[in-house]
Scaffold this motif. Structure first.
Motif, PDB file in Angstrom:
ATOM      1  N   LYS A  31       0.863  -1.177   0.000  1.00  0.00           N
ATOM      2  CA  LYS A  31       0.000   0.000   0.000  1.00  0.00           C
ATOM      3  C   LYS A  31       0.901   1.229   0.000  1.00  0.00           C
ATOM      4  CE  LYS A  31      -3.852  -2.093   2.466  1.00  0.00           C
ATOM      5  NZ  LYS A  31      -4.674  -2.042   3.691  1.00  0.00           N
ATOM      6  N   TYR A  32       0.685   2.077  -0.987  1.00  0.00           N
ATOM      7  CA  TYR A  32       1.521   3.252  -1.174  1.00  0.00           C
ATOM      8  C   TYR A  32       0.689   4.520  -1.094  1.00  0.00           C
ATOM      9  CZ  TYR A  32       4.300  -0.177  -3.897  1.00  0.00           C
ATOM     10  OH  TYR A  32       4.993  -1.270  -4.333  1.00  0.00           O
ATOM     11  N   ARG A  33       1.414   5.617  -0.991  1.00  0.00           N
ATOM     12  CA  ARG A  33       0.863   6.937  -1.246  1.00  0.00           C
ATOM     13  C   ARG A  33       1.869   7.648  -2.147  1.00  0.00           C
ATOM     14  NH1 ARG A  33      -3.681   8.811   2.199  1.00  0.00           N
ATOM     15  NH2 ARG A  33      -3.740   7.459   4.008  1.00  0.00           N
ATOM     16  N   VAL A  34       1.357   8.393  -3.114  1.00  0.00           N
ATOM     17  CA  VAL A  34       2.220   9.188  -3.972  1.00  0.00           C
ATOM     18  C   VAL A  34       2.143  10.631  -3.496  1.00  0.00           C
ATOM     19  CG1 VAL A  34       2.579  10.075  -6.316  1.00  0.00           C
ATOM     20  CG2 VAL A  34       2.014   7.658  -5.965  1.00  0.00           C
ATOM     21  N   VAL A  35       3.303  11.213  -3.271  1.00  0.00           N
ATOM     22  CA  VAL A  35       3.396  12.606  -2.859  1.00  0.00           C
ATOM     23  C   VAL A  35       3.817  13.415  -4.089  1.00  0.00           C
ATOM     24  CG1 VAL A  35       4.566  14.258  -1.351  1.00  0.00           C
ATOM     25  CG2 VAL A  35       4.033  11.939  -0.515  1.00  0.00           C
ATOM     26  N   THR A  36       3.054  14.450  -4.383  1.00  0.00           N
ATOM     27  CA  THR A  36       3.349  15.340  -5.507  1.00  0.00           C
ATOM     28  C   THR A  36       3.804  16.673  -4.946  1.00  0.00           C
ATOM     29  OG1 THR A  36       1.702  14.241  -6.879  1.00  0.00           O
ATOM     30  CG2 THR A  36       2.414  16.444  -7.580  1.00  0.00           C
ATOM     31  N   VAL A  37       4.983  17.099  -5.353  1.00  0.00           N
ATOM     32  CA  VAL A  37       5.568  18.343  -4.855  1.00  0.00           C
ATOM     33  C   VAL A  37       5.583  19.370  -5.980  1.00  0.00           C
ATOM     34  CG1 VAL A  37       7.609  19.431  -3.838  1.00  0.00           C
ATOM     35  CG2 VAL A  37       7.054  17.038  -3.281  1.00  0.00           C
TER      36      VAL A  37
END
Length: 150
Positions: free
Chosen positions: A100-106
């Motif tokens: 289970k992941y989360r993608v962080v967008t900067v």
């Protein structure tokens, strides 16, 4: 790169940040409001130098920190120097694959060359993955597919 602040990544940094790098992530701890340091390696800079995406485990401390305060700093060593990349981050919903992941967008706001006067990086940090090689390849393939989505 000169010692001046820029508002996006140079092409050299975009090229450098295409995964498998040791990058420091500084967030503000959601409970103590003190700096929290972690390391990410699943990270991709997008063309144009205005967006960086990285993956985290879905329950990581950095996830809750970013949700509380979206201001982050990434520390990058490479391209002959050390850089402080500041920006505003958003966290995706949980993405269920092998993990289970989360993608962080900067959204990159500033890039600063922060090496000490007269310093030049001649060797970039390197690492090896110490877990199952087949699993590492599977996870990397999943993550980089997610991070390279527009």
């Amino acid at each position: 790169m000169s010692k001046t602040n820029q508002d996006k990544l140079s092409q050299e940094l975009v090229d450098l940040l295409q995964g498998e790098k040791i990058v420091s992530l500084v967030t503000m701890d959601a409970e103590t409001n003190k700096p929290h340091l972690s390391i990410v390696s699943w990270l991709v800079a997008h063309p144009g130098g205005e967006v960086i995406k990285f993956a985290l485990g879905h329950k990581g401390t950095s996830v809750s920190n970013i949700q509380q305060n979206p201001e982050i700093t990434l520390g990058v060593t490479g391209a002959g120097s050390c850089f402080s990349i500041k920006g505003q981050a958003t966290v995706s919903d949980i993405i269920e694959k092998t993990m289970k992941y989360r993608v962080v967008t900067v959204q990159v706001e500033s890039v600063e060359d922060i090496i000490f006067y007269g310093g030049k990086v001649t060797v970039e940090p390197d690492y090896v993955k110490t877990y199952n090689e087949d699993l590492a390849k599977k996870l990397d393939a999943e993550v980089y597919e997610m991070l390279n989505e527009k």
